[in-house]
Write a protein that holds these residues in place. Sequence first.
Motif, short mmCIF file in Angstrom:
data_model
loop_
_atom_site.label_atom_id
_atom_site.label_comp_id
_atom_site.label_asym_id
_atom_site.label_seq_id
_atom_site.Cartn_x
_atom_site.Cartn_y
_atom_site.Cartn_z
N SER A 1 0.61 -1.21 0.05
CA SER A 1 0.53 -0.03 -0.12
C SER A 1 0.74 1.02 0.12
N GLY A 2 1.69 0.87 1.02
CA GLY A 2 2.68 2.12 0.87
C GLY A 2 3.50 2.98 -0.98
N THR A 3 3.57 1.51 -1.30
CA THR A 3 4.25 1.64 -2.43
C THR A 3 4.15 2.32 -3.38
N GLY A 4 1.93 2.62 -3.26
CA GLY A 4 2.04 2.60 -4.37
C GLY A 4 0.84 3.87 -3.82
N SER A 5 1.46 4.66 -2.72
CA SER A 5 0.65 5.63 -2.43
C SER A 5 0.94 6.94 -2.34
N ASN A 6 2.52 6.83 -3.82
CA ASN A 6 3.15 8.27 -3.89
C ASN A 6 2.00 8.74 -5.19
N ILE A 7 1.64 9.72 -4.67
CA ILE A 7 1.23 11.03 -5.91
C ILE A 7 1.94 12.22 -6.60
N ALA A 8 2.94 11.55 -6.38
CA ALA A 8 4.19 12.47 -6.10
C ALA A 8 3.70 13.19 -7.83
N GLY A 9 3.76 11.80 -8.57
CA GLY A 9 2.59 12.12 -11.00
C GLY A 9 1.55 13.20 -10.05
N ILE A 10 1.08 12.33 -9.81
CA ILE A 10 -0.21 13.82 -10.19
C ILE A 10 -0.15 15.16 -9.77
#
Length: 455
Positions: free
Chosen positions: A76-85
């Motif tokens: 879950s932590g791996t996918g919680s990176n919203i920097a791209g958005i």
Amino acid sequence: MEDKFGLVCKDKILRTHASMAFLGGNLAGALVLGAVGDTFGRKPVACFSIFFLVFSSIACTWSNNFYMYVIMRFLSGTGSNIAGIKIIAIEMVGPSWRALAGISTEVIFCVGEVILCGLAYFIRDWRCLQLVISAPGVILLLYWFVLPESTRWLLSRGKLEEANETLRKIAKMNKRQLPKDFDIKRTNEKKNVGIREIAPLFRSRKHLIRWLINMFLWFVLATSYYGLTFHVGTLGGNVYLNFLIFAVVESAGAFVTLYLNNRFGRKLLNSVALLLTFLLSVLSMVASLYVKDETTRRWILMGSATVGRMSVSGDFANVFIFTSEMFPTSIRSFVVATANVSGMIGATVAPYIADLGNLVDTRFETALPYVIFGVLALIAGLLSLALPETLHKQLPEDMKDVNVSVTKASKRFTTIQPSDTIQPCDTIQPCDTIQPSTNGTTATELRMVHFDSKG
């Protein structure tokens, strides 16, 4: 959850390990997904992160032992990176709108925290709570169909047709009309060169120092932010009320940052916020050591932690914009990714710093976390004074543009300024003046173009 997995007595340290697993996954996601954003684009990375987050968060509900739970939390932590958005949001607008684009995501984050607090209060079964907060994320999978790719990234990779098509869609959505022969071309057109764009960062001492300072800033802010978050349970009182207060003041910090950002600049706000965090840490340290009355001490600690949370969270929103504006489009995702990795390292060690009172048996055990948070904030605040101000500065497109004056627009793109009319042409080239047109299309109709200096 402690009863379900048998986390009692000496095994309670495993609770901290579970928190660290999520942050460790966030670190891995920032390292892997963030770094490839400059090569494959902002949109694919952002959408993959969303898919990974939704899948692993829902799967976490069916964890039948502690170790499976930790693995799912890591994913879950791996996918919680919203920097791209967030990078897409910043790259799609002009200088005067970047603060709003970058900080608005923090406001929504705070709203989510308030909702989470209410749900956690009324839903005491952790599996049910996990499912309730994870299932709505399925809607976010539709982002693939509605989220545009950053036009700045498309242009930096020579994808002119896709960039033009994206701008036409933006104009249509905003009910604006572009000239029928609208087309934008770059001078010195450049194709995708991938990882070679990063090399100049390491050849320039000045840029390398700026990059390292930014990484340290993110480390300190993440350590302080997550340290305060995990320290809520040690402050006494109702943990739900404490968390709710933190969420409310965090949203207040975002609004204060939004109001002050375009008035005083990124650099000054960053230094002031970090120095304020240092002073609050000193106050908390003194209170924990010398205030004997338990009620008074608890109120001082809670007040300091609350104001500190507002300061740190507001600066977190500010420093994302600060870092993004300081480095060019060609390596922006890489720089933000590495800074995020540094931040996640800080976030990973934060729970252990917050729990030092339980892990270390010394006279100063209650004050030790505040000493560490305070010293780090002081050093970061002083180092940030060496960074350049980026307020009202055009986003640089490559390393050559980084030193462009704040009064000059990037010469690699056309800058369209408000005027009475605009002359239609086959291609739009940089120019000093805009001539009257024959079809009456006004330049203000083109203001949605993101590299307009007015936003």
